[in-house]
Each structure stands twice: as C-alpha cells, then as structure tokens.
Scaffold this motif. Structure first.
Motif, PDB file in Angstrom:
ATOM      1  N   ASP A  84       0.868  -1.177   0.000  1.00 50.09           N
ATOM      2  CA  ASP A  84       0.000   0.000   0.000  1.00 50.09           C
ATOM      3  C   ASP A  84       0.902   1.224   0.000  1.00 50.09           C
ATOM      4  N   MET A  85       1.231   1.712  -1.201  1.00 49.49           N
ATOM      5  CA  MET A  85       2.236   2.769  -1.330  1.00 49.49           C
ATOM      6  C   MET A  85       1.630   4.159  -1.392  1.00 49.49           C
ATOM      7  N   SER A  86       0.301   4.264  -1.559  1.00 47.85           N
ATOM      8  CA  SER A  86      -0.295   5.587  -1.731  1.00 47.85           C
ATOM      9  C   SER A  86      -1.159   5.937  -0.546  1.00 47.85           C
ATOM     10  N   THR A  87      -1.112   7.169  -0.155  1.00 46.96           N
ATOM     11  CA  THR A  87      -1.974   7.647   0.927  1.00 46.96           C
ATOM     12  C   THR A  87      -3.030   8.599   0.414  1.00 46.96           C
ATOM     13  N   THR A  88      -2.976   8.946  -0.864  1.00 47.10           N
ATOM     14  CA  THR A  88      -3.934   9.907  -1.410  1.00 47.10           C
ATOM     15  C   THR A  88      -4.895   9.253  -2.383  1.00 47.10           C
ATOM     16  N   SER A  89      -4.407   8.412  -3.251  1.00 44.18           N
ATOM     17  CA  SER A  89      -5.259   7.751  -4.237  1.00 44.18           C
ATOM     18  C   SER A  89      -4.979   6.263  -4.179  1.00 44.18           C
ATOM     19  N   ARG A  90      -5.811   5.549  -3.468  1.00 46.85           N
ATOM     20  CA  ARG A  90      -5.552   4.139  -3.205  1.00 46.85           C
ATOM     21  C   ARG A  90      -5.727   3.266  -4.442  1.00 46.85           C
ATOM     22  N   ILE A  95      -3.785   0.254 -10.454  1.00 48.90           N
ATOM     23  CA  ILE A  95      -3.881   0.744 -11.833  1.00 48.90           C
ATOM     24  C   ILE A  95      -2.529   0.637 -12.517  1.00 48.90           C
ATOM     25  N   ASP A  96      -1.502   1.095 -11.829  1.00 45.95           N
ATOM     26  CA  ASP A  96      -0.161   1.006 -12.410  1.00 45.95           C
ATOM     27  C   ASP A  96       0.237  -0.446 -12.672  1.00 45.95           C
ATOM     28  N   TYR A  97      -0.105  -1.299 -11.738  1.00 46.05           N
ATOM     29  CA  TYR A  97       0.273  -2.708 -11.845  1.00 46.05           C
ATOM     30  C   TYR A  97      -0.442  -3.394 -13.008  1.00 46.05           C
ATOM     31  N   LEU A  98      -1.722  -3.030 -13.227  1.00 46.41           N
ATOM     32  CA  LEU A  98      -2.525  -3.697 -14.251  1.00 46.41           C
ATOM     33  C   LEU A  98      -2.257  -3.177 -15.656  1.00 46.41           C
ATOM     34  N   SER A 128      -7.354  -0.301 -17.574  1.00 46.19           N
ATOM     35  CA  SER A 128      -6.638  -1.466 -18.089  1.00 46.19           C
ATOM     36  C   SER A 128      -7.512  -2.226 -19.069  1.00 46.19           C
ATOM     37  N   GLU A 129      -7.186  -2.133 -20.352  1.00 46.99           N
ATOM     38  CA  GLU A 129      -7.994  -2.779 -21.385  1.00 46.99           C
ATOM     39  C   GLU A 129      -7.901  -4.300 -21.329  1.00 46.99           C
ATOM     40  N   GLY A 130      -6.827  -4.814 -20.763  1.00 45.60           N
ATOM     41  CA  GLY A 130      -6.656  -6.264 -20.717  1.00 45.60           C
ATOM     42  C   GLY A 130      -7.280  -6.918 -19.497  1.00 45.60           C
ATOM     43  N   LEU A 131      -7.943  -6.135 -18.642  1.00 39.02           N
ATOM     44  CA  LEU A 131      -8.505  -6.676 -17.407  1.00 39.02           C
ATOM     45  C   LEU A 131      -9.945  -7.145 -17.610  1.00 39.02           C
TER      46      LEU A 131
END
Length: 767
Positions: A84-90, A95-98, A128-131
């Motif tokens: 959990d690296m974000s404190t503002t936009s969880r 999203i980055d990973y996908l 993510s279009e591939g999700l």
C-alpha cells in the motif's frame, strides 16, 4: 492467487460452460443469486479453468469481512501482492500494476459494498484494457456493460422419483453433492434403493441450494437421511453445523440468510416478511393488495419489490398469465419467522385470505363471459395461494364460513383443474363449520359443491346425499341459486341411476332456476346434461336441437369451456345417430379448445368417446391406446365418469373388442403407450394432419434407420409430450443438448413439428 479447493467441484454441467463463454465476451461478469446458491464455487471454478487465458495474473479478493468501502483499493492491492504505497489515491497502485496486463480479478461477496465495488470496477476497467472482472453478489453492480448471470439451484429429482434407480438419481447434481459430502463424514453411507426416496425428498425440499445440502450432509455424522428429512420443517435449527475455519455465514443457514436480511433497509425487510404469506408465486397487484398499508405505502411497493429482486431475495417467475414473482422456500421460512416476531402475521394472512376471496368472486363473475380462458389460467397460477387461504380459514377460529364461501366461488377452478382436491377442501370446511344461520348460508353452498365434485369422482352415494341435504336447506333459506345447483346435482345422480324421466324433470327444473337467477354458466351446464338425457330417452333430435341453440349462445359470449361441454354432449348424440364423422369432428374441436383449459374431465371423456367411435370403425389399435390415454387422464385427476348413463357399457364393449382383436399382449402394449402420453401429446397426435413425413412413406422409413438410440429415446419422450426442458431433466443432459437432438430428429424424419414426430413414433411402435 486462488484459494485451493478442499472438496471436489460437483455439478454445474450446464452453467459452468455458459459462465466461461460469457467471461470470454464480457469484461465485467457478475454472478448473482441468493446466499448459499454456489456463486463463489462457480466463480472460482471458472477462474481455475480459464487461468491460462490470463497470463498477466488471476487474483481472488474475498470481501465478506470488509465493512469499510474506502479500504477496497487497499484490499485489492493486498490480493495482488502489492504494498500500500499511496496515501492519497488508493487506486493508483493497482492501476499502475494492471497497465498492459491481461488479467482476471475475482471480486467475491460484493453485495454489502455494491457502490464501492462498482466504483472500483469502473476505474480499473477503464484504466486497463486487458482486465476482466468476475464478481459475485446478491445483486448486480449496476455498471454499463455489466453481464449478469443468475446462478440457479442445482438440479433436483422430479416428483415423483420413487421408481428411479440409484444410478439415475445420482445424476442429479443435488443428489451427487449430498452423497459426496455425506460420504466424507460417514464413509459407510451409500445410495441404495432404500435410501433413494429420502435422498430425493431431501434434495427437493432443500430446493437444490448447495449450502443447505452440504449442511444437511454434515448431519449424517449423527442422523440418518430419514431423520434429517423428518426434521427439515425446522431447517434453521437443523442446518447450523459446519466446519471450523469457514466463514460463519457458510456454516449456518440462519446466519447466511440473516446476512442478506441485515443488508436491507427497513421497508425492504417489511416487504420480505409480508410477501411470505404468498405460497408459490404472486403478481404485483396481489403484492399491493396484501402487503401495503400506512407503514408500507402502495407508491413504495414497486421500488421495494425491485430492490428485493435485485438482491436475489425475490425471483421473477413469469408464466402464461404475465409477470409473477416467487421466493425460495428457505427465504420464505426465514421471512415468515420475522413476520411472526413483528406481530403482523395474522393481520397479513387475513389480508391474503381477503385477496383470494375477491379473486374468486371476480373469477365466478368472469366465468359467464369470454374471460373463461383467462380465469382458468389465472386460478391455476394461484393454486398454492388458494390452498394457503383455505388453510388459514381451517386453522383460524370462526373463519370456516368465509373459507367455504371462497371455495364455493371457486367451483370453476375445482371442476377444471382440481376435482379431488376441491372435494377434500370443501368437506374439511363443512366439518369445521359452527352452528347458526350465517354458517347455514355457507353450508348450503358447500353441500352442493361437494356433491357435484363427488359425482365427478364416481361417488354416487355422496352425490345423492349432499344434493338432497343442500336442496332441503336451500328451500328453507330461500337460496334460489343454491337450489338450482343442488337440483342439478340430483339430476346428475338420477342419470347415473338410469332413472331418465326423473333426471329429465330435475335437470329441466335446475335449468329454469338458473334462468331466474341469471346464472348463465349453470344454465348452460344443466342444458347440456338435459340434452344428453333426451338422447338416452330416444329423443335424439330434440337433444341435438337443444344443444345447438345454447352452443351458439356460448360462442357469441366467448364462453369456450361451456361451449366444449355442450359439444361433448352433442358429439355423443351424433354418435347415437350413427354420424361417426361428425361426432369425430366435434370431439376434435373440443380437444382443440382444451389446449387452453387442459380440463382432464373433458379431455378424458373425448378420448373415451373416440375409442367407442374407433370400435365402430374396427380400428382396434386406436381403441387400445385411446383407452389407455383416457384412463391415465382421468386417473391422475381422480375422475371416474363411467357410471354416467351407458358410458360404462360402452367402455367395456370397446375394451372387449380391442382385446379380442389384438390379443392380450398387443392390447396391453398399445394401452400402456397411450397411458404414458401426456394429454397435450395425445391431443397433438389426434389433431395432427397427415403429411408425407409420416412413417408410411418409404423415405421416412429409410431415415428412421439413421436415428441413434439416444434419438429414439428422445422421440419417445416427445411422444409423451415432454418439452425440451423436461427431456433434459429426465435424461440429465443440458437443455441445449436436448434441443440439438430434437432438431436432428426433425431433420432426419423430414418432419416440421413435434406432433408429426409423435404420430411417427406411435405408428412405428404399433406396426
């Protein structure tokens, strides 16, 4: 990572391939259904089967214990193994990973976080279009492009299933599941002939709900199957045991249903509880009449009912009368308990009884007009509600009077659809009546109805006694309508006694009484039987003239059921005149009319009459199967009319002729073929027009050699009148598979209809 399966995945032979197909064509697929129906198992099974199609990863997120929707992104990140690296936009980390990945995200148990899940799913799918997302929820997420799949219960044995061997019974998904889970806790358990009836009953009573079946199987540690079945009426106490380490909602049927209940707002809970007074199904107008008051205004009903449908508490269950709704019995029992706790149970049951009474009154009025077909189907749809209303009247002090008036207003329903049940209910209500003038006003109606229904069952002593008592009471009360019906019942009794002069007098009097009271259906019935008596007295032309005049009146008013009754008498008169072709034409017309009414009395009588005509034509094969079909039609409905006039003698003559002509073995085979056919299949065969595709043509005989053993089996089931759905259930195959077999049979035989297949099969087996 997907959780490991601790027990084998069983069943879902039809649903599993369909879900996989839908997942291929949809980016968001939501499996919906009530708790315990198996949504999670089906979703996980699908994910396992399709994991190779998602090289970017397959992730499972169990949301059942999550209560804060703001933690959804963090929960998904954790399932993906991300910090959990974000404190503002969880949502940033997933999203980055996908991005650029072709993956599958399984979101399980979304119902209590629907808005949050919908927002998360929308965000991830756009990014993510591939999700692809496979969700399970008791209600849809409500997103554009969402594909919804309603997970049904497991297949259950049809009733009756007493004769099915263990190997056939085990093909039903619910039975297979129970046996597998029972053997896990009690290895000595085996499905044998002795246990088959109880296991089938258990699976039917639990409605194929996997959780309920698994919880019942756990009880095999200490109870026999028979003991479990005996305790199912209190299923919420019985099914409360499970395995340590499981979600508590999945180890108690009560907890599972309470989970759904707790997610609802107060008005939805109120409607759920009040709807439980309905038995079987109901429509929107019925729900409004029974459930609405100051606490639940009528203007709120539609939205609240829609909410319960969305949350899989109520199921849409349309039939020929329109849009209807129903509830699984497990959910009904739970809601009924809440209704009792609220103190509203008796009040709402009384409103349900009043609604049934109003419906019956409308049906009686509509029976004189062109609405007979509508009311026949409507009352058949309300059969379970009628039973519930009568049961309320029988178990509530001082309600037997209103129950008997309700039953008397329902005479068209009893005659057309439920002769045996109608007599039983009326006699129970008569026995429960108190004394007094108010009770006598109900008793007089119940007596003539009980006598009338007894006549259709061949109980002529009860017909006579009830008719006499009703007429005497009607004269004392000055009840002209009841006097008319009681006199009519006595007229029917006289016909069975072969006292035709007395029958003529009584039926003429009944007809006149009905004329005075303005009761057209009663007048038409008395006229029909009076015409039949004229024929028995040798005044056949007078009987024909009497029938013709009233048939025309029924036709003008659209009273098709009464018209078919009169045509039935007219056909018999034509037979007595020796006009076999006209008699046959009339009987076929009656059968065509009864596609709408499915009246076993009239259908069985037509089949009997056709067998007598076939006897005159020396067609022994037709005589035998027609007799078998007539016997089955009447027998299943508890009807016996062979005591009427000379019908018994005609029946015996037809039997003797066919047996002598065919021989005992051939007669019995043809007779049983007729007995196995449904009324619908029998009508289809009789009314089918000969075509070049029938088996007498050389081309079709050649094609029959191409039918596989399975196709021959299905052709026989088509002849019995089974639909594709029923064929699939009988053979334990997918409905789509059954449809494919039927299409190939039609193509190979060169037929264009199921009726032609039935005609081909019957001719083939008779040759």
């Amino acid at each position: 990572m997907l959780p490991a399966e601790l027990t084998p995945f069983l069943g879902r032979r039809k649903e599993a391939p369909e879900v996989r197909r839908l997942l291929e064509s949809s980016r968001l697929l939501t499996l919906t259904g009530p708790g315990g129906i198996g949504k999670t198992r089906l979703a996980l099974h699908t994910a396992r089967k399709r994991h190779r199609a998602f090289p970017g990863g397959v992730w499972y997120v169990d949301l059942s214990t999550l209560t804060d929707p703001s933690l959804l992104p963090q929960t998904v990140s954790a399932a993906m193994g991300l910090p959990d690296m974000s404190t503002t936009s969880r949502t940033e980390t997933p999203i980055d990973y996908l991005a650029g990945r072709q993956g599958l995200l399984v979101l399980d148990n979304c119902e209590h976080l629907v808005d949050g899940c919908a927002h998360l799913a929308r965000t991830l799918l756009r990014a993510s279009e591939g999700l692809r997302i496979l969700a399970t929820s008791r209600q849809p997420l409500g997103l554009e492009g969402e594909q919804i799949f309603q997970v049904p219960p497991l297949t259950v044995p049809l009733e009756p299933s007493a004769g099915e061997p263990a190997e056939v019974l085990a093909r039903y998904e619910s039975v297979s599941l129970f046996v597998s889970r029972a053997q896990a806790v009690f290895p000595e358990f085996h499905l044998d002939a002795d246990k088959c009836p109880s296991v089938a009953r258990l699976c039917r009573d639990l409605e194929g709900i996997p959780l309920a079946i698994e919880l019942a199987a756990v009880r095999m540690r200490s109870l026999s199957v028979e003991q479990i079945v005996a305790r199912l009426d209190d299923r919420f106490k019985l099914l409360t045991i499970g395995h340590r380490g499981h979600d508590t909602r999945q180890t108690s049927l009560t907890a599972m249903v309470e989970w759904s209940y707790d997610l609802l707002d107060p008005l939805d809970r109120t409607l759920w509880a009040r709807l439980t007074v309905f038995a079987g199904s109901f429509d929107l107008a019925a729900a409004e009449a029974v459930c609405c008051d100051d606490d639940l205004p009528a203007e709120e009903l539609l939205d609240r009912l829609h909410s319960l449908v969305e949350k899989s508490i109520v199921i849409r269950d349309d039939d020929s009368t329109g849009v209807r709704y129903c509830m699984l019995d497990t959910l009904r029992q739970f809601g009924r308990g809440r209704l009792g706790e609220s103190g509203e149970l008796e009040t709402v049951r009384a409103r349900h009884r009043d609604w049934c009474g109003a419906l019956a009154s409308q049906a009686t009025t509509g029976w004189a007009e062109s609405e007979q077909r509508h009311w026949s189907r409507r009352l058949k749809s309300e059969r379970h509600n009628i039973r519930a209303a009568i049961e309320y009247c029988l178990t509530t002090p001082n309600e037997a009077i209103s129950g008997l008036h309700l039953a008397a207003d329902l005479w068209p329903f009893w005659l057309v659809h439920a002769v045996s049940e109608g007599r039983c209910q009326v006699e129970r209500l008569l026995a429960a009546l108190p004394g007094g003038a108010e009770a006598d006003a109900a008793r007089v109606r119940g007596l003539w109805l009980a006598g009338w229904l007894a006549f259709y069952q061949g109980d002529l002593e009860a017909t006579r006694l009830h008719g006499q008592e009703s007429r005497a009471l009607a004269e004392r009360l000055g009840d002209d309508r009841s006097r008319a019906y009681a006199t009519y019942v006595l007229g029917l009794s006289a016909v069975c006694d072969h006292d035709y002069p007395r029958a003529r007098s009584l039926l003429s009097t009944a007809r006149d009484h009905h004329e005075v009271t303005g009761d057209l259906p009663g007048r038409w019935l008395a006229t029909a039987d009076l015409a039949g008596v004229l024929g028995a007295l040798g005044e056949i032309d007078a009987g024909v003239e009497l029938c013709d005049s009233v048939i025309e009146q029924c036709a003008r008013r659209g009273a098709r059921w009464n018209q078919s009754y009169l045509l039935w008498i007219l056909a018999d008169l034509r037979r007595l005149q020796g006009d076999l072709d006209e008699a046959t034409r009339l009987l076929k017309e009656i059968l065509d009319i009864n596609r709408d009414f499915e009246d076993p009395t009239v259908i069985g009588a037509c089949l009997e009459s056709l067998s007598w005509l076939a006897t005159r034509r020396k067609d022994a094969g037709s005589v035998a199967w027609l007799l078998g079909a007539a016997h089955a039609t009447w027998g299943k409905a508890g009807i016996s009319l062979l005591g009427y006039a000379t019908w018994g003698a005609e029946h015996d003559n037809a039997c003797d002729y066919a047996r002598e002509s065919l021989g005992e073995t051939a007669f019995e085979e043809a007779y049983q073929r007729g007995a196995r056919m449904t009324p619908t299949a029998t009508i289809d065969r009789i009314l089918a027009k000969p075509t070049k595709a029938l088996p007498r043509e050389p081309r079709v005989r050649a094609n029959t050699e191409e039918l596989t053993p399975r196709e021959l089996e299905i052709a026989e089931l088509i002849t019995e009148g089974l639909t594709n759905k029923k064929i699939a259930q009988r053979l334990i195959i997918a409905q789509r598979t059954a449809e494919g077999h039927v299409e190939r049979i039609l193509r190979k035989l060169g037929c264009t209809s199921r009726a032609q297949v039935a005609a081909w099969w019957t001719s083939r087996t008779a040759s």
